[in-house]
Design a protein around this motif. Structure first.
Motif, PDB file in Angstrom:
ATOM      1  N   VAL A   1     -59.160  26.036  68.632  1.00 17.37           N
ATOM      2  CA  VAL A   1     -58.665  26.779  67.782  1.00 17.37           C
ATOM      3  C   VAL A   1     -59.602  26.654  66.660  1.00 17.37           C
TER       4      VAL A   1
ATOM      5  N   LEU B   1     -55.748  30.633  73.097  1.00 12.91           N
ATOM      6  CA  LEU B   1     -54.953  30.018  72.100  1.00 12.91           C
ATOM      7  C   LEU B   1     -54.071  29.119  73.983  1.00 12.91           C
TER       8      LEU B   1
ATOM      9  N   LYS C   1     -48.102  28.061  65.291  1.00  9.84           N
ATOM     10  CA  LYS C   1     -48.628  28.361  66.241  1.00  9.84           C
ATOM     11  C   LYS C   1     -47.704  29.667  66.395  1.00  9.84           C
TER      12      LYS C   1
END
Length: 274
Positions: free
Chosen positions: A178, A7, A116
């Protein structure tokens, strides 16, 4: 931690592309108009959604799947970049379009931030949290070092359209990454269950949580102060450096050097983890 690194890597690439576009647009606008006001107005419209609705965005992210929110946020910002690319390619770009795209991307960035941050807390165990936050800070500040230098060096080679095209490619890569990462939901807590209910009730519960923890509230207010003091002046760095040096490449290198201190701080935290 593997999911976190994936990520961080893809979001860093996306951030490098976004910052390259920001620097490239700053160079292009200043070269075309000789004005700094459009740069400040662009920054204003990009931050406006978060200023007005940022706390409400947290309520929405808590109700939605974080992975889908991240995909939506990256895709929405990619849409804005695509519109800019079409505008420049078609030869009918106008400054007001830059403000509109900044507002659009600001709306999606408003959702991306809390999603996030919340995803990080569920991806890693508590004992690795400081190191994980440091990794994300390293990624953020690394993009601050690299992207201005790349934008300055590439501006004279590929132009603003090429830089925007790179930005679009990094957004698409972030969306794909993602989509492949599994992000677990948060663990249920008594305080969280007590705050559940209507969106307004959860919003109020969030403020109560913040206000009841004075150290956390003080940290938030300190962040507000720093953003107020620095954000406007930082937007003026591109025209200032170009006016002083006459070179996009040198201006980009100077912007990158400004981020080296923050990068060093992130590296220290990652090594120290305390």
């Amino acid at each position: 931690m593997i999911a976190l690194y994936a990520l961080a890597l893809t979001q860093t690439l996306s951030l490098i592309g976004s910052r390259m576009t920001a620097v490239g647009l700053g160079i292009w606008v200043y070269r075309q108009t000789g004005l700094t006001a459009p740069l400040l107005l662009t920054a204003f419209f990009a931050e406006l959604p978060g200023m007005l609705l940022g706390s409400a965005a947290g309520v929405l992210v808590d109700r939605w799947d974080r992975r889908r929110v991240l995909i939506l946020a990256d895709a929405g910002q990619a849409l804005g970049t695509l519109l800019l690319l079409i505008s420049f390619t078609g030869g009918w770009f106008a400054i007001w379009q830059l403000y509109a795209v900044a507002l659009l991307q600001g709306m999606f960035a408003m959702l991306q931030g809390p999603a996030k941050n919340a995803a990080v807390t569920t991806l890693i165990p508590d004992r690795h949290r400081e190191r994980a936050n440091a990794v994300l800070e390293i990624a953020y500040n690394f993009s601050g070092v690299l992207s201005p230098a790349l934008a300055g060096a590439l501006f004279g080679v590929v132009g603003i359209r090429g830089i925007i095209g790179i930005d679009l490619a990094t957004f698409l890569l972030a969306v794909a990454a993602v989509a492949l990462i599994a992000i677990p939901g948060p663990a249920a807590t008594a305080e969280g269950q007590a705050g559940r209910g209507s969106a307004r009730g959860e919003w109020v519960a969030g403020w109560r949580f913040l206000v009841s923890r004075r150290a956390l509230l003080a940290l938030a207010l300190y962040g507000v102060f720093l953003n107020f003091m620095f954000n406007g002046s930082l937007e003026l760095m591109v025209p200032y450096f170009i006016a002083r040096t006459g070179s996009e490449a040198v201006a980009g290198k100077l912007l990158g050097v400004m981020s080296l201190g923050a990068l060093a701080g992130g590296l220290l935290m990652a090594a120290w983890s305390g």
